[in-house]
Design a protein around this motif. Structure first.
Motif, PDB file in Angstrom:
ATOM      1  N   VAL A  68       0.834  -1.216   0.000  1.00  0.00           N
ATOM      2  CA  VAL A  68       0.000   0.000   0.000  1.00  0.00           C
ATOM      3  C   VAL A  68       0.865   1.261   0.000  1.00  0.00           C
ATOM      4  N   LEU A  69       1.911   1.298   0.827  1.00  0.00           N
ATOM      5  CA  LEU A  69       2.719   2.522   0.859  1.00  0.00           C
ATOM      6  C   LEU A  69       3.414   2.775  -0.474  1.00  0.00           C
ATOM      7  N   ALA A  70       3.841   1.689  -1.127  1.00  0.00           N
ATOM      8  CA  ALA A  70       4.551   1.856  -2.397  1.00  0.00           C
ATOM      9  C   ALA A  70       3.617   2.315  -3.515  1.00  0.00           C
ATOM     10  N   GLU A  71       2.301   2.206  -3.307  1.00  0.00           N
ATOM     11  CA  GLU A  71       1.378   2.781  -4.295  1.00  0.00           C
ATOM     12  C   GLU A  71       1.519   4.295  -4.343  1.00  0.00           C
ATOM     13  N   ALA A  72       2.042   4.860  -3.238  1.00  0.00           N
ATOM     14  CA  ALA A  72       2.331   6.303  -3.183  1.00  0.00           C
ATOM     15  C   ALA A  72       1.110   7.150  -3.526  1.00  0.00           C
ATOM     16  N   LYS A  73      -0.045   6.764  -2.991  1.00  0.00           N
ATOM     17  CA  LYS A  73      -1.276   7.524  -3.225  1.00  0.00           C
ATOM     18  C   LYS A  73      -1.327   8.733  -2.297  1.00  0.00           C
ATOM     19  N   PRO A  74      -2.081   9.741  -2.678  1.00  0.00           N
ATOM     20  CA  PRO A  74      -2.242  10.911  -1.791  1.00  0.00           C
ATOM     21  C   PRO A  74      -2.852  10.553  -0.438  1.00  0.00           C
ATOM     22  N   LEU A  75      -3.736   9.534  -0.393  1.00  0.00           N
ATOM     23  CA  LEU A  75      -4.358   9.142   0.878  1.00  0.00           C
ATOM     24  C   LEU A  75      -4.371   7.625   1.011  1.00  0.00           C
ATOM     25  N   SER A  76      -3.866   7.118   2.130  1.00  0.00           N
ATOM     26  CA  SER A  76      -3.913   5.678   2.397  1.00  0.00           C
ATOM     27  C   SER A  76      -4.749   5.422   3.637  1.00  0.00           C
ATOM     28  N   LEU A  77      -5.629   4.428   3.532  1.00  0.00           N
ATOM     29  CA  LEU A  77      -6.457   3.996   4.661  1.00  0.00           C
ATOM     30  C   LEU A  77      -5.873   2.680   5.161  1.00  0.00           C
ATOM     31  N   LEU A  78      -5.412   2.642   6.403  1.00  0.00           N
ATOM     32  CA  LEU A  78      -4.764   1.437   6.939  1.00  0.00           C
ATOM     33  C   LEU A  78      -5.576   0.913   8.115  1.00  0.00           C
ATOM     34  N   ASP A  79      -5.964  -0.374   8.035  1.00  0.00           N
ATOM     35  CA  ASP A  79      -6.791  -0.968   9.084  1.00  0.00           C
ATOM     36  C   ASP A  79      -5.938  -1.892   9.964  1.00  0.00           C
ATOM     37  N   GLU A  80      -5.553  -1.417  11.127  1.00  0.00           N
ATOM     38  CA  GLU A  80      -4.732  -2.139  12.100  1.00  0.00           C
ATOM     39  C   GLU A  80      -3.463  -2.722  11.470  1.00  0.00           C
ATOM     40  N   PRO A  81      -2.618  -1.864  10.897  1.00  0.00           N
ATOM     41  CA  PRO A  81      -1.419  -2.357  10.202  1.00  0.00           C
ATOM     42  C   PRO A  81      -0.410  -3.042  11.112  1.00  0.00           C
ATOM     43  N   THR A  82      -0.429  -2.770  12.415  1.00  0.00           N
ATOM     44  CA  THR A  82       0.631  -3.304  13.277  1.00  0.00           C
ATOM     45  C   THR A  82       0.238  -4.582  14.015  1.00  0.00           C
ATOM     46  N   GLU A  83      -0.981  -5.070  13.774  1.00  0.00           N
ATOM     47  CA  GLU A  83      -1.459  -6.277  14.464  1.00  0.00           C
ATOM     48  C   GLU A  83      -0.472  -7.430  14.255  1.00  0.00           C
ATOM     49  N   GLY A  84       0.094  -7.951  15.327  1.00  0.00           N
ATOM     50  CA  GLY A  84       0.997  -9.113  15.240  1.00  0.00           C
ATOM     51  C   GLY A  84       2.413  -8.794  14.798  1.00  0.00           C
ATOM     52  N   VAL A  85       2.730  -7.519  14.583  1.00  0.00           N
ATOM     53  CA  VAL A  85       4.062  -7.128  14.104  1.00  0.00           C
ATOM     54  C   VAL A  85       4.977  -6.870  15.311  1.00  0.00           C
ATOM     55  N   GLN A  86       6.267  -7.283  15.182  1.00  0.00           N
ATOM     56  CA  GLN A  86       7.238  -7.072  16.264  1.00  0.00           C
ATOM     57  C   GLN A  86       7.498  -5.586  16.481  1.00  0.00           C
ATOM     58  N   GLN A  87       7.810  -5.232  17.736  1.00  0.00           N
ATOM     59  CA  GLN A  87       7.953  -3.819  18.098  1.00  0.00           C
ATOM     60  C   GLN A  87       8.946  -3.064  17.211  1.00  0.00           C
ATOM     61  N   GLU A  88      10.104  -3.676  16.924  1.00  0.00           N
ATOM     62  CA  GLU A  88      11.098  -2.922  16.135  1.00  0.00           C
ATOM     63  C   GLU A  88      10.560  -2.621  14.742  1.00  0.00           C
ATOM     64  N   ASN A  89       9.757  -3.527  14.206  1.00  0.00           N
ATOM     65  CA  ASN A  89       9.169  -3.280  12.889  1.00  0.00           C
ATOM     66  C   ASN A  89       8.001  -2.300  12.969  1.00  0.00           C
ATOM     67  N   ILE A  90       7.301  -2.286  14.104  1.00  0.00           N
ATOM     68  CA  ILE A  90       6.249  -1.278  14.302  1.00  0.00           C
ATOM     69  C   ILE A  90       6.876   0.118  14.267  1.00  0.00           C
ATOM     70  N   ASP A  91       8.018   0.260  14.928  1.00  0.00           N
ATOM     71  CA  ASP A  91       8.693   1.561  14.923  1.00  0.00           C
ATOM     72  C   ASP A  91       9.142   1.946  13.513  1.00  0.00           C
ATOM     73  N   LEU A  92       9.573   0.941  12.735  1.00  0.00           N
ATOM     74  CA  LEU A  92       9.954   1.222  11.344  1.00  0.00           C
ATOM     75  C   LEU A  92       8.732   1.627  10.517  1.00  0.00           C
ATOM     76  N   MET A  93       7.600   0.961  10.768  1.00  0.00           N
ATOM     77  CA  MET A  93       6.372   1.339  10.058  1.00  0.00           C
ATOM     78  C   MET A  93       6.031   2.803  10.344  1.00  0.00           C
ATOM     79  N   ALA A  94       6.166   3.199  11.616  1.00  0.00           N
ATOM     80  CA  ALA A  94       5.869   4.589  11.977  1.00  0.00           C
ATOM     81  C   ALA A  94       6.803   5.540  11.224  1.00  0.00           C
ATOM     82  N   MET A  95       8.074   5.165  11.148  1.00  0.00           N
ATOM     83  CA  MET A  95       9.041   6.005  10.453  1.00  0.00           C
ATOM     84  C   MET A  95       8.695   6.125   8.956  1.00  0.00           C
TER      85      MET A  95
END
Ligand SMILES: Nc1ncnc2c1ncn2[C@@H]1O[C@H](COP(=O)(O)OP(=O)(O)O)[C@@H](O)[C@H]1O
Ligand SMILES: [Mg+2]
Length: 236
Positions: free
Chosen positions: A152-179
């Motif tokens: 989804v992020l690589a689609e590079a759209k003006p607006l992205s709707l994300l539904d619970e993207p961090t569910e089950g993801v490890q903390q270090e990767n959650i921080d990378l997602m935020a970045m």
């Protein structure tokens, strides 16, 4: 709703009510997001967060209320039209095709199989970058979320709707997602992110909308809410 200095708000919804069959789930929800901003949608399980995103993307049609793109009503337009206008959507579930490779999961909706739009994301998540030829079914639940997030992020759209993207993801990767979300915001992209992970949401959101039983129970600038108050909205 406020419109600033001649330029319409990127995306807004007002008086949105909707549900399944005769069952009303959403009751008069208002919200908006500007280019270069993130709206966080918070609430316990079953309060209507996923239903809200389905309405915003056009998978469901509201009983009443409006959704506007750059000030123009979207009417009953379907997801593929909203996608062409500039919306991307990461659903909460069923986000990855297990029998396809990681690489094919990324590029299946594109006419070119070129992986260059994904480079910065695959660098950030070597767990994916090193497994491009593997079946996506071999990924863990959290890794599948990361794969869908990257797509989804690589689609590079003006607006992205994300539904619970961090569910089950490890903390270090959650921080990378935020970045990575903040990097896209820095490029002018907007996000509406449904989450129950407060730590993640607080790293990215500018404004917040809290749902409870299909109603908006709090709304405003994120910095007007302290952690304790936000956590209170998630407590059962
Ligand atoms: N496909 C569906 N058909 C009927 N009711 C549904 C469907 N999906 C969700 N609901 C109901 O709508 C309400 C809100 O669900 P949902 O939007 O998934 O909440 P959340 O994402 O906040 O957990 C719940 O009562 C749920 O049971
Ligand atoms: Mg949900």
């Amino acid at each position: 709703m406020a419109v600033t200095a001649g330029s319409a708000t990127l995306f807004e919804f007002a008086g949105l009510s909707g549900g399944y069959g005769d069952t009303v789930v959403l009751r008069g929800i208002d919200g908006s997001v500007q280019a270069g901003q993130t709206l966080g949608v918070l609430g316990r399980n079953g309060v209507g967060k996923t239903t809200l995103l389905r309405h915003l993307m056009g998978y469901m049609q509201p009983f009443s209320g409006v959704v506007l793109w750059q000030g123009a009503p979207l009417g009953r337009s379907l997801p593929f039209r909203r996608s062409r206008l500039g919306l991307a959507y990461m659903p909460q579930e069923g986000v990855v095709f297990d029998d396809l490779s990681v690489s094919d999961n990324l590029t299946l909706h594109r006419t070119r199989r070129d992986l260059s739009p994904y480079a910065r994301y695959l660098d950030a998540f070597p767990q994916l970058g090193q497994r491009l030829r593997q079946r996506a079914g071999t990924l863990s639940g959290g890794e599948k979320k990361m794969l869908a997030f990257v797509r989804v992020l690589a689609e590079a759209k003006p607006l992205s709707l994300l539904d619970e993207p961090t569910e089950g993801v490890q903390q270090e990767n959650i921080d990378l997602m935020a970045m990575l979300v903040r990097a896209r915001v820095g490029e002018g992209a907007a996000f509406i992110i449904v989450e129950q992970n407060l730590g993640f949401l607080q790293q990215v959101m500018d404004t917040v909308l809290v749902l409870d039983h299909g109603r908006c129970v709090a709304q405003g600038r994120a910095d007007e809410f302290d952690r304790e108050r936000l956590a209170g909205f998630l407590r059962v």
